[in-house]
Enzyme design. Structure first.
Site, short mmCIF file in Angstrom:
data_model
loop_
_atom_site.label_atom_id
_atom_site.label_comp_id
_atom_site.label_asym_id
_atom_site.label_seq_id
_atom_site.Cartn_x
_atom_site.Cartn_y
_atom_site.Cartn_z
N CYS A 62 0.86 -1.18 0.00
CA CYS A 62 0.00 0.00 0.00
C CYS A 62 0.91 1.24 0.00
CB CYS A 62 -0.96 0.01 1.19
SG CYS A 62 -1.94 -1.48 1.29
N ALA A 63 1.68 1.35 -1.06
CA ALA A 63 2.84 2.25 -1.05
C ALA A 63 2.59 3.64 -1.58
CB ALA A 63 3.95 1.61 -1.88
N ALA A 64 1.60 3.80 -2.46
CA ALA A 64 1.46 5.08 -3.16
C ALA A 64 0.83 6.14 -2.25
CB ALA A 64 0.60 4.88 -4.40
N ASP A 83 0.93 -1.42 -4.81
CA ASP A 83 -0.31 -0.67 -4.58
C ASP A 83 -1.36 -1.18 -5.56
OD1 ASP A 83 -0.86 2.13 -2.91
OD2 ASP A 83 -2.27 1.79 -4.56
N ASP A 111 -3.31 -6.38 -5.61
CA ASP A 111 -4.03 -6.34 -4.34
C ASP A 111 -3.12 -6.96 -3.29
OD1 ASP A 111 -5.60 -6.77 -2.14
OD2 ASP A 111 -7.34 -7.48 -3.27
N CYS A 136 -3.20 5.83 9.63
CA CYS A 136 -3.34 7.22 10.11
C CYS A 136 -4.76 7.42 10.62
CB CYS A 136 -2.99 8.21 9.00
SG CYS A 136 -3.94 8.00 7.49
C1 SAM Z 1 -2.50 5.34 3.33
S1 SAM Z 1 -2.29 5.24 1.61
C2 SAM Z 1 -0.59 4.84 1.52
C3 SAM Z 1 0.36 6.00 1.68
C4 SAM Z 1 1.79 5.61 1.35
N1 SAM Z 1 2.25 4.48 2.10
C5 SAM Z 1 2.75 6.76 1.53
O1 SAM Z 1 3.48 6.78 2.53
O2 SAM Z 1 2.81 7.64 0.67
C6 SAM Z 1 -3.05 3.73 1.28
C7 SAM Z 1 -2.78 3.16 -0.11
O3 SAM Z 1 -3.34 1.84 -0.12
C8 SAM Z 1 -3.72 1.54 -1.43
N2 SAM Z 1 -4.59 0.34 -1.33
C9 SAM Z 1 -5.87 0.25 -0.92
N3 SAM Z 1 -6.28 -1.03 -0.91
C10 SAM Z 1 -5.21 -1.77 -1.33
C11 SAM Z 1 -5.00 -3.17 -1.53
N4 SAM Z 1 -5.97 -4.05 -1.28
N5 SAM Z 1 -3.81 -3.56 -1.97
C12 SAM Z 1 -2.81 -2.67 -2.23
N6 SAM Z 1 -2.95 -1.34 -2.04
C13 SAM Z 1 -4.14 -0.90 -1.60
C14 SAM Z 1 -4.36 2.80 -1.92
O4 SAM Z 1 -4.38 2.84 -3.34
C15 SAM Z 1 -3.46 3.86 -1.29
O5 SAM Z 1 -2.48 4.26 -2.20
#
Ligand code: SAM
Length: 460
Positions: free
Chosen positions: A265-267, A286, A312, A381
């Protein structure tokens, strides 16, 4: 007062109120999208800049539109109270943008020092432009006049922290944190937060160049309200925007140099950048292709590298296992309301249940992907224990191979109030008190750290 503590001059919302009309129209459109269509403000802002109401607005007007929307949402409870006082027959139904026009007009009058003739005249003109609201132009005029004459005293008589927090959120805050801390948290939501940067190196140099100050986390904090991409160091990739609390999860993975790290969940990549900058070989996963593109652009500006994977993370099953995993799970983000004042109006208690179920699935998969002896840091968060402490307790109960690795006060710069007895990290927006509310606070974060026991059988 030193230069670094100077408060920037307040936005001058209008000198020539004709000029201010497009900004007000943009503010009303944005408020309608958030409050009625339930669209996140950041998404609406992004779209409106690309081809919507903000597209051909000068930078100054964009900033004004954003400021009006922010204030309208932060102070919505007080403003509604004042408006209801003067709307003798309530708000008419099927009246188009009438509510957003009144809300944003009252925000300018009550909290932004906009001269009454400008705020009221522009609101009336906005009503006249909207086919559904135009028959209420006289009502707009009459109500906002009364707001400008008597509204301030009514607004000031209210408990701002309480009335600007919707009931669902207030009840949860009190249940989780007690009335006094709930009040302190809600008070911090009323103030626009400072801008925190994570710098690649030389925080002292950058704090001086940017007229900021260094925080215990090593972040550089500024009061800048201008364009981020015009600040020194942006083009050369010397820093990236990241709240001080958001910088802690990656730091708590420890020394990652040379290690294979999965960032789930990097983006948009704030934590990926920290890990890559610390010398890790990072795989950034992500589910959103669009957000991964943002991550790639951000890393390119910073001159950092990571492998990206669109998947996912709850059922991603690569061949390899990782030395360390950072799972920054999607959550209600109630710890970031200072930065995102739309959250109280977009989220509900039901979202907590749905997200908690997803977080548990993500944690189970993260645990499977960890090498014996490897570390897993889980972060959200959110201020909701269901998305934090309860997740870690349940994961440990499901996985005897995992053990909690308590986070110690010395790892978080001696901030003992960030590390309660659970051994996990918990920051609240009302903490980190500096000189005055505009310098203070940090996002509300939860971080739990686990290790996979060495004696365990090899993960699948
Ligand atoms: C809290 S944000 C992450 C912020 C990021 N870690 C940063 O420091 O910039 C949560 C991210 O989880 C992703 N996300 C949501 N469900 C997901 C899943 N099942 N698998 C992978 N990524 C997921 C979203 O697209 C979003 O980019």
């Amino acid at each position: 007062m030193t230069e670094s503590k100077k408060t920037p001059p307040p936005l001058s919302p209008t000198r020539d109120h004709q000029v201010g009309l497009p900004a007000r129209r943009a503010a009303v459109t944005l408020l309608d999208a958030v409050l009625w269509k339930k669209q996140p403000l950041d998404d609406v802002l992004g779209r409106s800049r690309d081809k919507g109401v903000m597209f051909d607005l000068p930078v100054r007007d964009r900033a004004l539109a954003r400021a009006i929307v922010g204030m309208s949402l932060r102070r919505r409870g007080q403003i509604d109270h004042v408006l209801n006082h003067f709307l003798e027959r309530g708000l008419p139904k099927k009246a188009g943008s009438l509510y957003a026009i009144l809300l944003s007009g009252a925000a300018q009058l009550l909290f932004m020092n906009v001269p009454p003739h400008a705020a009221i005249d522009l609101a009336v003109r906005l009503a006249q432009w909207d086919p559904k609201a135009k028959r209420y132009d006289k009502l707009v005029n009459a109500v906002l006049r009364r707001v400008s004459e008597k509204g301030e005293a009514i607004a000031a008589s209210l408990d701002a922290a309480r009335v600007n927090t919707p009931d669902w959120l207030w009840e949860r805050l009190v249940r989780s944190w007690g009335e006094e801390r709930a009040h302190a948290i809600a008070t911090s939501h009323l103030v626009e937060p400072p801008l925190d940067l994570t710098v690649k190196s030389d925080p002292t140099v950058w704090a001086e160049r940017l007229a900021g100050r260094i925080l215990p986390s090593g972040s550089v904090r500024l009061l800048s309200k201008g364009r981020i991409d015009e600040l020194p160091g942006f083009d050369s990739g010397a820093w990236w925007v990241q709240d001080a609390a958001a910088s802690l999860p990656a730091q708590l993975l420890g020394d990652v140099a040379g290690k294979r790290v999965a960032d789930l969940c990097a983006a948009p990549g704030g934590k990926t950048a920290q890990l890559a900058s610390a010398g890790a070989s990072v795989m950034a996963v992500d589910i959103s292709q669009r957000r991964l593109r943002m991550l790639t652009e951000n890393l390119a500006r910073l001159g950092l590298e990571a492998t990206t994977v669109a998947a996912d993370a709850a059922d991603w099953s690569p061949e390899m296992r990782f030395d360390a995993i950072l799972l920054d799970a999607p959550c209600t983000a109630t710890g970031t309301i200072r930065r995102h004042p739309d959250i109280p109006y977009l989220k509900s208690a039901k979202d907590i249940e749905d997200l908690a179920a997803l977080q548990a699935r993500l944690l189970d998969n993260a645990a499977r992907l960890l090498k014996p002896g490897g570390r897993l840091v889980y972060a959200t968060c959110s201020l909701e224990p269901e998305e934090g402490e309860a997740q870690i307790a349940a994961l440990l109960a499901r996985n005897p191979d995992l053990a909690l690795e308590p986070i110690l006060p010395e790892e978080v710069f001696g901030q003992t109030d960030w590390v309660p007895s659970s051994g996990c990290l918990r920051t609240l927006p009302c903490q980190l008190k500096l000189d005055g509310p505009e310098w203070s606070g940090l996002d509300g974060f939860f971080v739990g750290r686990l290790v996979r026991r060495n004696s365990s059988t090899q993960a699948r």
